[in-house]
Design a protein around this motif. Structure first.
Motif, short mmCIF file in Angstrom:
data_model
loop_
_atom_site.label_atom_id
_atom_site.label_comp_id
_atom_site.label_asym_id
_atom_site.label_seq_id
_atom_site.Cartn_x
_atom_site.Cartn_y
_atom_site.Cartn_z
N THR A 191 -2.62 -2.57 -4.46
CA THR A 191 -3.10 -1.27 -4.94
C THR A 191 -2.60 -0.92 -6.34
OG1 THR A 191 -1.21 -0.11 -3.95
CG2 THR A 191 -3.21 -0.37 -2.59
N LEU A 250 3.85 6.70 4.10
CA LEU A 250 2.86 6.54 3.04
C LEU A 250 2.73 7.80 2.19
CD1 LEU A 250 0.04 4.62 4.95
CD2 LEU A 250 1.67 3.68 3.28
N ARG A 289 -5.49 0.06 5.70
CA ARG A 289 -5.32 -1.21 4.97
C ARG A 289 -3.98 -1.85 5.31
NH1 ARG A 289 -6.72 -5.82 4.15
NH2 ARG A 289 -6.22 -6.80 2.15
N TYR A 290 -2.94 -1.05 5.39
CA TYR A 290 -1.62 -1.58 5.76
C TYR A 290 -1.68 -2.27 7.13
CZ TYR A 290 3.31 -1.40 7.26
OH TYR A 290 4.56 -1.71 7.73
N LEU A 321 1.09 -4.40 -0.02
CA LEU A 321 0.24 -3.24 -0.25
C LEU A 321 0.42 -2.72 -1.68
CD1 LEU A 321 -1.76 -1.21 1.07
CD2 LEU A 321 0.25 0.20 1.63
N ARG A 377 -5.54 9.73 0.14
CA ARG A 377 -5.59 8.27 0.27
C ARG A 377 -4.77 7.75 1.46
NH1 ARG A 377 -4.77 4.49 -4.62
NH2 ARG A 377 -6.08 3.21 -3.26
N GLU A 404 -6.78 5.96 4.33
CA GLU A 404 -7.29 4.67 3.84
C GLU A 404 -6.16 3.64 3.73
OE1 GLU A 404 -8.85 2.79 -0.40
OE2 GLU A 404 -8.54 4.95 -0.19
N MET A 405 -5.03 4.05 3.17
CA MET A 405 -3.92 3.12 2.99
C MET A 405 -3.29 2.73 4.33
SD MET A 405 -3.74 2.25 -0.15
CE MET A 405 -5.54 2.21 -0.01
N PHE A 423 1.55 7.81 -1.79
CA PHE A 423 0.13 7.98 -2.06
C PHE A 423 -0.26 9.45 -1.94
CE2 PHE A 423 0.52 3.61 -0.57
CZ PHE A 423 -0.25 2.91 -1.49
#
Length: 222
Positions: free
Chosen positions: A41, A62, A77-78, A37, A70, A73-74, A66
């Motif tokens: 990013t 996170l 994605r993770y 990740l 975000r 979103e992260m 971040f």
């Protein structure tokens, strides 16, 4: 069948288990997922630090790396990346398979209750050949009581003070193993009823507990 060798024997137990650092050593896989990740990013993530504090929901970790806008979103994605990077490197904890089997051999049910994303938790269990009766994901600390109560678990096994809180909120016996970020003193201070050195000690403890042997809960065989 339930044990019948003692007049004080308990019915076949339903036992809950945490996943990360209780049944699986997810540090290698989670480290790899965070590194991936970070590479994607361009945001520096200290993956070695992150894996020292496993247990709470992903979004809390996170938030260290971040901005707030975000995190959702992260997190998505993770979780998307996780199967590619985290499943294969993650081994079972010593005694994990035997702990689940011990419950089932007594005629009981093994219920995994974890904060992890349910599909990814299932991938870990399948990859490692663990076959609990029930898997419930995305519950943390006192929130785990929801699943423990629904499935009538009388024991919950975990490595984190959050697991102790979840067991107590459900009125279940808290069995703790200091195999994650919390040591024995922290687990005891949080209210753990039983502390075992690791899951290799669990089958013997469970047999004694199911047989209704005196002082087992207090002593924890530890």
């Amino acid at each position: 069948m339930a044990l019948m060798s003692s007049s004080t024997a308990r019915p076949a137990p339903t036992v809950g288990f945490d996943l990360d650092m209780t049944l699986i050593d997810s540090r290698p896989g989670i480290r790899a997922a965070y590194q991936a990740l970070s590479a994607e990013t361009g945001v520096p993530i200290d993956a070695d630090l992150a894996v020292t504090r496993l247990g709470p929901p992903l979004e809390l970790e996170l938030a260290h790396w971040f901005p707030e806008d975000r995190i959702a979103e992260m997190g998505d994605r993770y979780r998307e990346m996780y199967p590619t990077f985290a499943i294969t490197p993650t081994p079972a904890m010593p005694g994990a398979r035997e702990a689940i089997a011990a419950v089932q051999e007594l005629g009981g049910r093994a219920v995994v209750v974890t904060a992890k994303h349910t599909p990814n938790a299932r991938l870990h269990l399948t990859h490692l050949g663990m076959e609990p009766d029930v898997l419930v994901g995305q519950l943390w600390a006192e929130g785990k009581a929801e699943a423990l109560l629904r499935h009538r678990a009388t024991v919950y096994v975990g490595d984190h003070t959050g697991d102790v809180r979840g067991a107590r909120a459900a009125g279940a016996l808290s069995v703790a193993v200091p195999t994650g970020p919390c040591d024995e003193d922290e687990l005891r201070a949080a209210g753990a009823d039983v502390i075992l050195p690791d899951l290799t000690a669990f089958p013997a403890w469970l047999r004694a507990y199911a047989a209704g042997e005196p002082a087992v809960e207090a002593a924890g065989l530890a």
